[in-house]
Scaffold this motif. Sequence first.
Motif, PDB file in Angstrom:
ATOM      1  N   GLY A  78       0.812  -1.208   0.000  1.00  0.00           N
ATOM      2  CA  GLY A  78       0.000   0.000   0.000  1.00  0.00           C
ATOM      3  C   GLY A  78       0.843   1.254   0.000  1.00  0.00           C
ATOM      4  N   ASP A  79       0.187   2.393  -0.174  1.00  0.00           N
ATOM      5  CA  ASP A  79       0.863   3.691  -0.123  1.00  0.00           C
ATOM      6  C   ASP A  79       0.026   4.642   0.724  1.00  0.00           C
ATOM      7  OD1 ASP A  79      -1.265   4.586  -1.760  1.00  0.00           O
ATOM      8  OD2 ASP A  79      -0.127   4.148  -3.577  1.00  0.00           O
ATOM      9  N   VAL A  80       0.516   5.855   0.883  1.00  0.00           N
ATOM     10  CA  VAL A  80      -0.150   6.808   1.777  1.00  0.00           C
ATOM     11  C   VAL A  80      -1.583   7.084   1.348  1.00  0.00           C
ATOM     12  CG1 VAL A  80      -0.147   9.201   2.573  1.00  0.00           C
ATOM     13  CG2 VAL A  80       1.979   7.897   2.592  1.00  0.00           C
ATOM     14  N   ASN A  81      -1.801   7.307   0.068  1.00  0.00           N
ATOM     15  CA  ASN A  81      -3.156   7.605  -0.396  1.00  0.00           C
ATOM     16  C   ASN A  81      -4.096   6.421  -0.180  1.00  0.00           C
ATOM     17  OD1 ASN A  81      -2.516  10.215  -1.212  1.00  0.00           O
ATOM     18  ND2 ASN A  81      -1.927   9.571  -3.268  1.00  0.00           N
ATOM     19  N   THR A  82      -3.601   5.232  -0.443  1.00  0.00           N
ATOM     20  CA  THR A  82      -4.409   4.031  -0.237  1.00  0.00           C
ATOM     21  C   THR A  82      -4.742   3.867   1.240  1.00  0.00           C
ATOM     22  OG1 THR A  82      -3.423   2.908  -2.139  1.00  0.00           O
ATOM     23  CG2 THR A  82      -4.491   1.529  -0.483  1.00  0.00           C
ATOM     24  N   ARG A  83      -3.743   4.026   2.084  1.00  0.00           N
ATOM     25  CA  ARG A  83      -3.961   3.868   3.522  1.00  0.00           C
ATOM     26  C   ARG A  83      -4.944   4.918   4.045  1.00  0.00           C
ATOM     27  NH1 ARG A  83      -0.267   0.811   6.471  1.00  0.00           N
ATOM     28  NH2 ARG A  83      -1.876   0.994   8.060  1.00  0.00           N
ATOM     29  N   ARG A  84      -4.852   6.117   3.510  1.00  0.00           N
ATOM     30  CA  ARG A  84      -5.759   7.183   3.951  1.00  0.00           C
ATOM     31  C   ARG A  84      -7.209   6.837   3.597  1.00  0.00           C
ATOM     32  NH1 ARG A  84      -3.743  11.382   1.176  1.00  0.00           N
ATOM     33  NH2 ARG A  84      -2.142  11.730   2.778  1.00  0.00           N
ATOM     34  N   ALA A  85      -7.419   6.361   2.382  1.00  0.00           N
ATOM     35  CA  ALA A  85      -8.771   5.995   1.951  1.00  0.00           C
ATOM     36  C   ALA A  85      -9.304   4.813   2.756  1.00  0.00           C
ATOM     37  CB  ALA A  85      -8.772   5.667   0.453  1.00  0.00           C
ATOM     38  N   GLU A  86      -8.439   3.843   3.028  1.00  0.00           N
ATOM     39  CA  GLU A  86      -8.849   2.684   3.814  1.00  0.00           C
ATOM     40  C   GLU A  86      -9.218   3.091   5.238  1.00  0.00           C
ATOM     41  OE1 GLU A  86      -6.158  -0.740   1.550  1.00  0.00           O
ATOM     42  OE2 GLU A  86      -5.391   0.252   3.364  1.00  0.00           O
ATOM     43  N   ALA A  87      -8.448   4.010   5.797  1.00  0.00           N
ATOM     44  CA  ALA A  87      -8.704   4.471   7.162  1.00  0.00           C
ATOM     45  C   ALA A  87     -10.053   5.167   7.265  1.00  0.00           C
ATOM     46  CB  ALA A  87      -7.587   5.408   7.617  1.00  0.00           C
ATOM     47  N   GLU A  88     -10.377   5.976   6.281  1.00  0.00           N
ATOM     48  CA  GLU A  88     -11.668   6.665   6.291  1.00  0.00           C
ATOM     49  C   GLU A  88     -12.813   5.675   6.151  1.00  0.00           C
ATOM     50  OE1 GLU A  88     -12.283   9.825   7.003  1.00  0.00           O
ATOM     51  OE2 GLU A  88     -10.134  10.006   7.383  1.00  0.00           O
ATOM     52  N   LYS A  89     -12.643   4.672   5.313  1.00  0.00           N
ATOM     53  CA  LYS A  89     -13.679   3.656   5.136  1.00  0.00           C
ATOM     54  C   LYS A  89     -13.876   2.861   6.420  1.00  0.00           C
ATOM     55  CE  LYS A  89     -15.032  -0.261   2.225  1.00  0.00           C
ATOM     56  NZ  LYS A  89     -14.662  -1.121   1.049  1.00  0.00           N
ATOM     57  N   ALA A  90     -12.775   2.506   7.070  1.00  0.00           N
ATOM     58  CA  ALA A  90     -12.866   1.749   8.316  1.00  0.00           C
ATOM     59  C   ALA A  90     -13.567   2.553   9.400  1.00  0.00           C
ATOM     60  CB  ALA A  90     -11.471   1.337   8.780  1.00  0.00           C
ATOM     61  N   ALA A  91     -13.220   3.825   9.515  1.00  0.00           N
ATOM     62  CA  ALA A  91     -13.846   4.679  10.520  1.00  0.00           C
ATOM     63  C   ALA A  91     -15.351   4.790  10.268  1.00  0.00           C
ATOM     64  CB  ALA A  91     -13.205   6.061  10.506  1.00  0.00           C
ATOM     65  N   LYS A  92     -15.716   4.953   9.013  1.00  0.00           N
ATOM     66  CA  LYS A  92     -17.139   5.046   8.653  1.00  0.00           C
ATOM     67  C   LYS A  92     -17.859   3.759   9.005  1.00  0.00           C
ATOM     68  CE  LYS A  92     -20.217   6.161   4.795  1.00  0.00           C
ATOM     69  NZ  LYS A  92     -20.278   6.524   3.334  1.00  0.00           N
ATOM     70  N   THR A  93     -17.217   2.630   8.787  1.00  0.00           N
ATOM     71  CA  THR A  93     -17.812   1.334   9.107  1.00  0.00           C
ATOM     72  C   THR A  93     -18.120   1.225  10.600  1.00  0.00           C
ATOM     73  OG1 THR A  93     -16.652   0.247   7.285  1.00  0.00           O
ATOM     74  CG2 THR A  93     -17.428  -1.164   9.069  1.00  0.00           C
ATOM     75  N   LEU A  94     -17.264   1.816  11.427  1.00  0.00           N
ATOM     76  CA  LEU A  94     -17.445   1.754  12.874  1.00  0.00           C
ATOM     77  C   LEU A  94     -18.346   2.862  13.408  1.00  0.00           C
ATOM     78  CD1 LEU A  94     -13.776   0.935  13.953  1.00  0.00           C
ATOM     79  CD2 LEU A  94     -15.698  -0.660  13.716  1.00  0.00           C
ATOM     80  N   GLY A  95     -18.751   3.776  12.541  1.00  0.00           N
ATOM     81  CA  GLY A  95     -19.589   4.883  12.973  1.00  0.00           C
ATOM     82  C   GLY A  95     -18.810   6.051  13.540  1.00  0.00           C
ATOM     83  N   VAL A  96     -17.477   6.026  13.369  1.00  0.00           N
ATOM     84  CA  VAL A  96     -16.618   7.119  13.844  1.00  0.00           C
ATOM     85  C   VAL A  96     -16.600   8.213  12.785  1.00  0.00           C
ATOM     86  CG1 VAL A  96     -14.275   7.774  14.502  1.00  0.00           C
ATOM     87  CG2 VAL A  96     -15.199   5.556  15.210  1.00  0.00           C
ATOM     88  N   LYS A  97     -17.023   9.405  13.159  1.00  0.00           N
ATOM     89  CA  LYS A  97     -17.203  10.478  12.180  1.00  0.00           C
ATOM     90  C   LYS A  97     -15.973  11.355  11.988  1.00  0.00           C
ATOM     91  CE  LYS A  97     -22.191  10.686  12.929  1.00  0.00           C
ATOM     92  NZ  LYS A  97     -23.346  11.535  13.314  1.00  0.00           N
ATOM     93  N   GLU A  98     -15.012  11.245  12.879  1.00  0.00           N
ATOM     94  CA  GLU A  98     -13.838  12.113  12.744  1.00  0.00           C
ATOM     95  C   GLU A  98     -12.556  11.337  13.021  1.00  0.00           C
ATOM     96  OE1 GLU A  98     -12.402  16.663  13.820  1.00  0.00           O
ATOM     97  OE2 GLU A  98     -14.231  15.824  14.703  1.00  0.00           O
TER      98      GLU A  98
END
Length: 238
Positions: A50-70
Amino acid sequence: MSDHGIDVLAFGAHADDVEIGMGGSLAKWTNIGKKIVICDLTEAELSSNGDVNTRRAEAEKAAKTLGVKERVNLKFPDRGLSITDKYIRDMVQVIREYQPKVIFAPYYKDRHPDHEHCSQLVTEAFFSAGIRKYMAAGEAKAHKPAFLYHYMINGFTTPTFMVDITKYIEQKVQALQAYQSQFFMPQNGVKTPLTEGYIETVTAREKLFGKEVGVAFAEGFVSNKPLLIQNDIFGEKL
């Protein structure tokens, strides 16, 4: 960083650390309306896959999955975490701006040095954030969270307490699966401990913890100080 007075501020060295250790608990708490912020210290730019952009997108998706908004990232250097005044002050500022009731950090014994260093940095920032004369960037006032708890990433130890995540284990797994570059073999990628059944290992750990307390799945945590039990030994209000 505009929100104030949140319930939980969870620090991790890399995106996916918090999900590994306490994704089920975060899902449980967001489900009952708790305000939660995740703060990643690095962009994991040295990840084998992975790279920084990929990791950033994955992190946002994971947070959304858990209901974490920020979710915020302090962009400290990957494999460059150390106890420095600058890092502590930057983390103090995050704590003061969000004013969390409870802070979570990785358990202080882990095979990955970044996780241990993150734990040490959080401990330093947790203490310094409450000192009125300790100066950090910005104008937020000193803030002393009520508790500092540690979640587990690699391996496990005897927990101080556990959280029943039986109803949220699938949500936790889905959040981990958001990190396709880390937990699955990407095209032209390399094998790492994470690509070799890591999600299954985490799930097995939570099942083991759950068995200890009579539920299907649980996450274990370590407290930095004794806990006051508000119920009597029979689980009834005094």
